[in-house]
Design a protein around this motif. Sequence first.
Motif, PDB file in Angstrom:
ATOM      1  N   LEU A  45       0.836  -1.203   0.000  1.00 29.88           N
ATOM      2  CA  LEU A  45       0.000   0.000   0.000  1.00 29.88           C
ATOM      3  C   LEU A  45       0.871   1.254   0.000  1.00 29.88           C
ATOM      4  CD1 LEU A  45      -2.886   1.054   0.086  1.00 29.88           C
ATOM      5  CD2 LEU A  45      -2.783   0.957   2.593  1.00 29.88           C
ATOM      6  N   VAL A  46       1.960   1.223   0.770  1.00 28.53           N
ATOM      7  CA  VAL A  46       2.891   2.358   0.789  1.00 28.53           C
ATOM      8  C   VAL A  46       3.498   2.568  -0.594  1.00 28.53           C
ATOM      9  CG1 VAL A  46       5.060   3.236   1.748  1.00 28.53           C
ATOM     10  CG2 VAL A  46       3.412   2.087   3.247  1.00 28.53           C
ATOM     11  N   CYS A  47       3.823   1.472  -1.276  1.00 25.85           N
ATOM     12  CA  CYS A  47       4.380   1.571  -2.633  1.00 25.85           C
ATOM     13  C   CYS A  47       3.403   2.264  -3.579  1.00 25.85           C
ATOM     14  CB  CYS A  47       4.721   0.180  -3.172  1.00 25.85           C
ATOM     15  SG  CYS A  47       6.185  -0.559  -2.417  1.00 25.85           S
ATOM     16  N   LYS A  48       2.112   1.952  -3.453  1.00 26.78           N
ATOM     17  CA  LYS A  48       1.099   2.595  -4.298  1.00 26.78           C
ATOM     18  C   LYS A  48       1.037   4.091  -4.021  1.00 26.78           C
ATOM     19  CE  LYS A  48      -2.080  -1.261  -5.143  1.00 26.78           C
ATOM     20  NZ  LYS A  48      -3.467  -1.763  -4.946  1.00 26.78           N
ATOM     21  N   ILE A  49       1.080   4.446  -2.735  1.00 21.85           N
ATOM     22  CA  ILE A  49       1.013   5.858  -2.344  1.00 21.85           C
ATOM     23  C   ILE A  49       2.233   6.611  -2.851  1.00 21.85           C
ATOM     24  CG2 ILE A  49       1.039   7.435  -0.361  1.00 21.85           C
ATOM     25  CD1 ILE A  49      -0.553   5.227   1.167  1.00 21.85           C
ATOM     26  N   LYS A  50       3.422   5.977  -2.757  1.00 24.77           N
ATOM     27  CA  LYS A  50       4.669   6.623  -3.184  1.00 24.77           C
ATOM     28  C   LYS A  50       4.882   6.533  -4.695  1.00 24.77           C
ATOM     29  CE  LYS A  50       7.426   6.306   1.050  1.00 24.77           C
ATOM     30  NZ  LYS A  50       8.733   5.977   1.626  1.00 24.77           N
ATOM     31  N   GLY A  51       4.112   5.695  -5.359  1.00 21.71           N
ATOM     32  CA  GLY A  51       4.276   5.543  -6.804  1.00 21.71           C
ATOM     33  C   GLY A  51       5.526   4.784  -7.186  1.00 21.71           C
ATOM     34  N   VAL A  52       5.914   3.805  -6.356  1.00 18.21           N
ATOM     35  CA  VAL A  52       7.087   2.982  -6.657  1.00 18.21           C
ATOM     36  C   VAL A  52       6.643   1.525  -6.789  1.00 18.21           C
ATOM     37  CG1 VAL A  52       8.695   4.527  -5.507  1.00 18.21           C
ATOM     38  CG2 VAL A  52       7.675   2.664  -4.206  1.00 18.21           C
ATOM     39  N   THR A  53       7.439   0.734  -7.497  1.00 18.49           N
ATOM     40  CA  THR A  53       7.096  -0.673  -7.690  1.00 18.49           C
ATOM     41  C   THR A  53       7.334  -1.448  -6.395  1.00 18.49           C
ATOM     42  OG1 THR A  53       9.328  -1.190  -8.466  1.00 18.49           O
ATOM     43  CG2 THR A  53       7.700  -0.571 -10.125  1.00 18.49           C
ATOM     44  N   PRO A  54       6.562  -2.529  -6.178  1.00 22.02           N
ATOM     45  CA  PRO A  54       6.690  -3.286  -4.925  1.00 22.02           C
ATOM     46  C   PRO A  54       7.779  -4.359  -4.954  1.00 22.02           C
ATOM     47  CG  PRO A  54       4.834  -4.114  -6.189  1.00 22.02           C
ATOM     48  CD  PRO A  54       5.412  -2.980  -6.993  1.00 22.02           C
ATOM     49  N   ASP A  55       8.657  -4.314  -5.961  1.00 21.06           N
ATOM     50  CA  ASP A  55       9.614  -5.407  -6.114  1.00 21.06           C
ATOM     51  C   ASP A  55      10.748  -5.387  -5.088  1.00 21.06           C
ATOM     52  OD1 ASP A  55      10.792  -3.156  -7.116  1.00 21.06           O
ATOM     53  OD2 ASP A  55      11.360  -4.002  -9.064  1.00 21.06           O
ATOM     54  N   LYS A  56      10.827  -4.321  -4.260  1.00 21.61           N
ATOM     55  CA  LYS A  56      11.900  -4.269  -3.263  1.00 21.61           C
ATOM     56  C   LYS A  56      11.399  -4.478  -1.832  1.00 21.61           C
ATOM     57  CE  LYS A  56      15.187  -1.535  -5.910  1.00 21.61           C
ATOM     58  NZ  LYS A  56      16.101  -0.390  -5.917  1.00 21.61           N
ATOM     59  N   ILE A  57      10.148  -4.910  -1.710  1.00 21.92           N
ATOM     60  CA  ILE A  57       9.570  -5.072  -0.373  1.00 21.92           C
ATOM     61  C   ILE A  57      10.360  -6.084   0.450  1.00 21.92           C
ATOM     62  CG2 ILE A  57       7.584  -6.040   0.865  1.00 21.92           C
ATOM     63  CD1 ILE A  57       5.772  -4.562  -1.094  1.00 21.92           C
TER      64      ILE A  57
END
Length: 299
Positions: A98-110
């Motif tokens: 969800l944070v990735c969506k808000i920041k506009g970054v891909t979730p591949d580094k979670i």
Amino acid sequence: METILTLQNLTKRFGAITAVNDLSFTIKKGNVYGILGPNGSGKSTTLGIVLNVVNKTTGNFKWFDGNTSTHQALKKVGAIIERPNFYPYMTAAQNLKLVCKIKGVTPDKIEEKLEIVGLLDRKDSAFSTFSLGMKQRLAIASALLNDPEILILDEPTNGLDPQGIHQIREIIKVIAAQGTTILLASHLLDEVEKVCSHVVIIRNGIKLYSGPVDEMNVNFGFFELNSNQNSVLKKWLSDHSGFGEIKEEDDKLIAYLTQDIDAESLNKEVFEAGTILTHLVKRKESLEEQFLQLTNNLN
């Protein structure tokens, strides 16, 4: 060295109260900076101003080369300035997505960021099951998702037990070793001394010192000495122009310097005066002692 952040005569007033008073300092790339001061000294207000959540009264600040708008610059900043706030029944991984969506970054580094903070094995656990220390570590992981050039932390170990404090400090060291600049605010001298390369000391919004931790020359330090003639040695030190207070602690003499004298020169002088030293160590005062001297000098 590349400049990350510059503050120029920054002032913030809340009515009759001046929270930040004509504050100036520079953050250079690749260092760990601590803003150190008692509670209420203006640390959080300073961070709030540069993160655009508090309006300044006067003065200026600029990110990077000064040609980037604050809005654009903050895309290269990771920050935690409040208590971690995630959805309690979502897992760690779901919250970070969800944070990735808000920041506009891909979730591949979670998973990479969860590993840095030691939570990869709890990625599928609900946030509500986390301890306070784990919640703080998840917040750090979320702040790293955009691979920031600078990570800003406000009192990152506040309220944590000793194990939690140690874990956060070790994480900060790992992140710094990877080249990320870190700016943390703390009232804990021990925290700053253990993890920071540079420190900005403020009290009542006023800067008392800014620079490397190991160059805080509030004074010239002191010598620990011992000999088979301590009474003679104490008299000799008392008569020496390079020393001020002389104390006795645990069969050793503690001689505080009023000018810079190296150990080799002192050893030679004492020997020539007819006394042989059995113990000689030069020390700097701790950050706590220097901090107290700085703040007392303001009274």
